[in-house]
Design a protein around this motif. Sequence first.
Motif, short mmCIF file in Angstrom:
data_model
loop_
_atom_site.label_atom_id
_atom_site.label_comp_id
_atom_site.label_asym_id
_atom_site.label_seq_id
_atom_site.Cartn_x
_atom_site.Cartn_y
_atom_site.Cartn_z
N VAL A 167 -3.65 2.24 -10.91
CA VAL A 167 -2.50 2.58 -10.08
C VAL A 167 -1.93 3.87 -10.64
O VAL A 167 -1.44 3.90 -11.79
CB VAL A 167 -1.44 1.47 -10.09
N LEU B 187 -0.74 5.92 -0.75
CA LEU B 187 0.02 5.06 0.17
C LEU B 187 1.20 5.75 0.83
O LEU B 187 1.62 5.35 1.92
CB LEU B 187 0.51 3.82 -0.58
N LEU C 255 -5.38 -1.05 0.82
CA LEU C 255 -5.99 -0.90 -0.50
C LEU C 255 -7.25 -1.74 -0.69
O LEU C 255 -7.87 -1.66 -1.75
CB LEU C 255 -4.98 -1.25 -1.60
N ALA D 43 -10.30 -0.26 -2.45
CA ALA D 43 -9.91 0.92 -3.21
C ALA D 43 -10.01 0.65 -4.70
O ALA D 43 -9.69 -0.44 -5.18
CB ALA D 43 -8.49 1.34 -2.86
N LEU E 88 -9.38 -2.95 -7.43
CA LEU E 88 -8.43 -1.95 -7.92
C LEU E 88 -8.51 -1.83 -9.44
O LEU E 88 -8.42 -2.81 -10.16
CB LEU E 88 -7.01 -2.34 -7.49
N VAL F 194 0.15 -3.09 2.44
CA VAL F 194 -0.47 -2.68 1.18
C VAL F 194 -1.87 -3.25 1.02
O VAL F 194 -2.83 -2.52 0.71
CB VAL F 194 0.42 -3.07 -0.02
N VAL G 17 -6.73 5.87 -2.48
CA VAL G 17 -5.83 5.73 -1.34
C VAL G 17 -4.42 6.12 -1.78
O VAL G 17 -3.89 5.54 -2.74
CB VAL G 17 -5.84 4.29 -0.79
N LEU H 39 4.14 -2.38 -5.36
CA LEU H 39 2.89 -3.10 -5.59
C LEU H 39 3.23 -4.33 -6.42
O LEU H 39 3.40 -4.26 -7.63
CB LEU H 39 1.88 -2.22 -6.33
N THR I 256 0.79 5.64 -5.52
CA THR I 256 2.06 5.28 -4.90
C THR I 256 3.18 6.06 -5.55
O THR I 256 3.19 6.25 -6.77
CB THR I 256 2.34 3.77 -5.01
N ALA J 179 -5.20 3.41 -6.48
CA ALA J 179 -4.07 3.44 -5.57
C ALA J 179 -3.06 4.45 -6.08
O ALA J 179 -2.70 4.43 -7.26
CB ALA J 179 -3.42 2.06 -5.47
#
Length: 316
Positions: free
Chosen positions: A67, A7, A40, A43, A64, A36, A5, A53, A48, A46
């Motif tokens: 990141v 964001l 997420l 997910a 998750l 958020v 995903v 976060l 970003t 992520a």
Amino acid sequence: MHRIVFLDRDSLIANVRAPGFPHTWQDHAATSEDEVVERLTGATVAITNKVPLRAAALARLPDLKLVAIAATGTDNVDLGACREQGILVSNIRNYSLVSVPEHCFALLLALRRNLRAYGADVEAGAWEKSSRFCLLDHPIGDLSGSRLGIVGYGALGRKVAHIARAFGMEVCATSRSTLDDPDVTQLELDELLRTSDVISLHLPLTEQTRHLIGARELGLMKRSALLINTARGGLVDEAALAEALLQGRIGGAGFDVLSKEPPVPDNPLLRLRLRLPNFILTPHVAWASAGAMQTLADMLVENIEAWAAGQPRNLV
């Protein structure tokens, strides 16, 4: 199958190719902090750029695993919370080694040659009314022969030093480690501030570097000195800088970043941009040349692919 995903997809104007492993991918143009968790949920990856976060949100995202920050700065992600939950964090490094230094010198040249003031004179019709062929109402300075002080001598700092020497500038720098560049004089911060004609910041924002440049440090600078910040807004105490500019205690400043972005209306530097020709503010675009953004997009997907292959890279 991994669920990825992004964001804040609209923050990156580039072609983002699909990773070469089974996955689903969902883009969101932008995401507020209270969206958020919903976006997420489920997910594993992520992406970003600037969406925060924080620990409270991360605690509600058990699936998750990665990141992937679509930027160099990591201050929008709670790294401690990620470590506690076993979430890896990657960032993008050295993608803007052309774009940011060029923007740095765009700001510097505009200030040194008083382009804002002369542009305003032309728009106001002053040149048409001049008794001679040119206007000489504002001082113009050369870069050649002046001293550039670089605060933070990483990849960007080194590139800025290279360009500065091409302009004929003397270069000094502060760094936590010993410099291996014989053409750059290593100084402590206070001495760099006292002796430089231009100070350019190239540091990450951490609790140790927040407000690194405050009223005391501004007071050490030459009254003619320029301060350039294409790094992070929080490195400088904005209220102290606004006061120094209004009082004429430094020569000028060129900023591409603010402590809160988008800025709040009462930010002292945002208000100042219309009042002083020796202050230039651009909206966090130093990184954003077309070439730099495409390089970032390519490196972003490469980071995700390396993680999926069990060989994560650019971890923070």
